[in-house]
Scaffold this active site. Structure first.
Site, PDB file in Angstrom:
ATOM      1  N   ARG A  40       0.851  -1.192   0.000  1.00 45.15           N
ATOM      2  CA  ARG A  40       0.000   0.000   0.000  1.00 45.15           C
ATOM      3  C   ARG A  40       0.885   1.239   0.000  1.00 45.15           C
ATOM      4  NH1 ARG A  40      -2.352  -3.464   3.629  1.00 45.15           N
ATOM      5  NH2 ARG A  40      -4.512  -4.007   3.174  1.00 45.15           N
ATOM      6  N   LYS A  63      -2.251  -0.483   7.888  1.00 50.62           N
ATOM      7  CA  LYS A  63      -3.703  -0.665   7.925  1.00 50.62           C
ATOM      8  C   LYS A  63      -4.146  -1.791   8.860  1.00 50.62           C
ATOM      9  CE  LYS A  63      -7.779  -1.355   5.093  1.00 50.62           C
ATOM     10  NZ  LYS A  63      -8.304  -1.513   3.738  1.00 50.62           N
ATOM     11  N   HIS A 133      -3.878   3.368  -5.235  1.00 50.47           N
ATOM     12  CA  HIS A 133      -3.810   1.903  -5.229  1.00 50.47           C
ATOM     13  C   HIS A 133      -3.475   1.324  -6.602  1.00 50.47           C
ATOM     14  CE1 HIS A 133      -5.188   0.495  -1.206  1.00 50.47           C
ATOM     15  NE2 HIS A 133      -5.470   1.779  -1.112  1.00 50.47           N
ATOM     16  N   ARG A 136      -0.446  -1.059  -6.572  1.00 51.51           N
ATOM     17  CA  ARG A 136      -0.786  -2.289  -5.822  1.00 51.51           C
ATOM     18  C   ARG A 136      -1.683  -3.193  -6.658  1.00 51.51           C
ATOM     19  NH1 ARG A 136      -1.169  -4.342  -0.495  1.00 51.51           N
ATOM     20  NH2 ARG A 136      -3.227  -5.072   0.152  1.00 51.51           N
ATOM     21  N   HIS A 160      -6.838 -10.615   2.091  1.00 52.22           N
ATOM     22  CA  HIS A 160      -8.272 -10.701   1.817  1.00 52.22           C
ATOM     23  C   HIS A 160      -8.815 -12.040   2.297  1.00 52.22           C
ATOM     24  CE1 HIS A 160      -7.831  -7.650  -1.750  1.00 52.22           C
ATOM     25  NE2 HIS A 160      -7.758  -7.070  -0.562  1.00 52.22           N
ATOM     26  N   TYR A 169     -10.841  -6.495  -6.560  1.00 49.86           N
ATOM     27  CA  TYR A 169      -9.787  -5.542  -6.236  1.00 49.86           C
ATOM     28  C   TYR A 169      -8.769  -5.408  -7.364  1.00 49.86           C
ATOM     29  CZ  TYR A 169      -6.133  -3.111  -3.693  1.00 49.86           C
ATOM     30  OH  TYR A 169      -5.185  -2.195  -3.314  1.00 49.86           O
TER      31      TYR A 169
END
Length: 188
Positions: A40, A63, A133, A136, A160, A169
């Site tokens: 990230r 995070k 993002h 990523r 995830h 994503y």
């Protein structure tokens, strides 16, 4: 707000790398760290130069507070070698030109600066759904495609809990699904 998409075209990625290298070794290094590690932005901005000198990056994610350990890809090492060559180990990998007011200490690059840099370079190639993002997601998309669509691998890297979250994503779109369905067959 539009969804942020990965950069799917390898030729566009290579062109962006060339453009960024001409413009700024720091931005070139940032882009490469992003597309080769999938970290990230908030985690990349906390890296120190010493984090890139070893064989792997080990960082506690901001995070979710989980530790992640990733090998440093040989192409990434080559891409950032010139950038980190004359830097001290304790420096921010991506320092800002600004300093913290009271302490007169260099601080890390700001997230909004990263966003502006990515949008500027990506718009040149007609990419519009770009955000912090993007690197990523680009990492995830290409790792998924290169590793026989191993979703479990990406789920572990990204933290995830469900394959559908990871697929959404990384931008596996209807076009990708259609292409996969039309490509396979039961006969030889």
């Amino acid at each position: 707000m539009n969804a942020v998409e990965p950069i799917r075209d390898i030729l566009v990625i290579e062109s962006i790398q060339k453009d960024l290298k001409k413009e700024s070794l720091k931005y070139h290094a940032f882009f490469n760290v992003g597309i080769y590690t999938g970290l990230r932005v908030s985690d990349m901005l906390r890296l120190k130069v010493r984090d890139m000198r070893g064989e792997e990056i080990k960082i506690r994610q901001k995070k979710n507070k989980k530790w992640v350990m990733l090998p440093i890809h040989p192409d990434l090492r080559r891409a950032i070698a010139e950038y980190i060559a004359d830097k001290d180990d304790d420096e921010w990998l991506f320092p800002s030109r600004q300093r913290k007011q009271k302490l007169k200490v260099k601080r890390e690059l700001d997230r909004s600066t990263v966003y502006k840099m990515l949008n500027k370079v990506c718009r040149k190639y007609g990419l519009r759904s770009i955000g912090c993002h993007t690197t990523r997601k680009t990492f995830g998309y290409h790792l998924y495609m290169a590793n026989e669509k191993n979703i479990a691998l990406l789920m572990e890297i990204f933290g995830h809990s469900d394959p559908s979250i990871t697929l959404r994503y990384i931008g596996v779109t209807q076009d990708t699904i259609n292409k996969a369905v039309l490509k396979f067959k039961y006969t030889s």
